[in-house]
Design an enzyme around this catalytic site. Structure first.
Site, PDB file in Angstrom:
ATOM      1  CB  SER A   1     -15.290  23.996  -2.140  1.00 48.31           C
ATOM      2  OG  SER A   1     -16.685  24.241  -2.075  1.00 48.31           O
TER       3      SER A   1
ATOM      4  CE1 TYR B   1     -15.243  23.842   3.525  1.00 43.28           C
ATOM      5  CE2 TYR B   1     -16.650  24.839   1.859  1.00 43.28           C
ATOM      6  CZ  TYR B   1     -15.908  23.763   2.319  1.00 43.28           C
ATOM      7  OH  TYR B   1     -15.837  22.616   1.568  1.00 43.28           O
TER       8      TYR B   1
END
Length: 282
Positions: A174, A187
């Site tokens: 990400s 995350y």
């Protein structure tokens, strides 16, 4: 400018695509060219979002596709229908990639069904928005790491005995691994771990002819978004990117295809960045 519905914020992870407004774009944009003809692929989190777009694109390119999903039965069935409409074969496997025994069962099922495994796309993930880091619970941290990191490790461990020379592993990391995200600290940490895992595995497996690469998407309109953020964040999602909008799943899937096929035969340990132009380094 696209208007995202704020009355469709979801209260479960990883979210349901069939409840999103507007629906994400997942269909491939161009005809297939046989780049995955005869290949067999496993895609975790393949029921929706980037996973669904990748599954349909792989099918169009000739691959048989197994999608792994947590509990989103309707989304999984929609993805299977799309895979089969491309003239390919697909199966859906329901369960939690954070449990190693389930990962073992999935790989065994695919190999039994089709006799081979060529591509593993580790895409399943969860995220939970939290304003105050001190409020991130131990349970949330463990769950996020178990899905996002342990799940990728378990799937690779189970897949490796079946991956030969020319096989490919692609991980979804990400933009948050590079830039952080103050509402998604746990995350972002998992995605940093996935980035390091990708680079380390690439070195480990290079001698066996198995390539390991990754993609680091920016703001992409997937079920994780309405399942993670409050209405005001959903409404303005992606507007701060240099391109001024969120990306769609079918804008990420081609990067995964490239890293999974022979077009990228001289690449391993690298990450592609379908992120709308964010100024970050590799």
């Amino acid at each position: 400018m696209t208007q995202f519905s704020t009355n469709r914020v979801q209260d479960q992870q990883p979210g349901l695509e069939d409840e999103m407004s507007p629906p994400p774009d997942y269909m491939p944009r161009f005809p297939g060219s046989g780049r995955l003809e005869g290949k067999v692929a496993i895609i975790t989190g393949g029921d929706s979002g980037i996973g669904r777009a990748t599954a349909v694109l792989f099918a169009r390119e000739g691959a048989r596709v197994a999608i792994i999903y947590l509990n989103e039965d309707d989304d999984a069935e929609t993805t299977l229908e799309a895979v089969r409409s491309e003239g390919s074969q697909g199966i859906a496997l329901r369960g939690d990639v954070g449990e190693k025994a389930f990962c073992r069962e999935c790989v065994a099922r695919v190999v039994k069904e089709w006799g081979r495994l060529d591509i593993l796309v580790n895409n399943a993930a969860e995220q939970h928005s939290q304003d105050a880091f001190e409020d991130v619970s131990e349970e949330q941290i463990e769950a996020t790491f178990r899905t996002n990191v342990f799940g990728q490790m378990f799937m690779v461990q189970e897949a490796l005995p079946h991956l030969g020379e020319g096989a490919a592993i692609v991980a979804t990391t990400s933009i948050t691994a590079y830039r952080g995200q103050d509402l998604l600290i746990d995350y972002a940490s998992t995605k940093g771990a996935v980035l390091s895992l990708t680079r380390a595995l690439a070195q480990k497996l290079a001698g066996s002819g198995v390539r390991v690469n990754g993609v680091a998407p920016g703001p992409i309109w997937t079920p994780l978004i309405p399942a993670s953020f409050p209405p005001d964040k959903v409404e303005s999602f992606g507007e701060s990117s240099p391109l001024g909008r969120p990306g769609q799943p079918n804008e990420v899937a081609p990067s995964i295809l490239f890293l999974s096929c022979e077009d990228s035969s001289y690449m391993t340990g690298h990450v592609l960045h379908p992120d709308g132009g964010a100024p970050i380094g590799d």
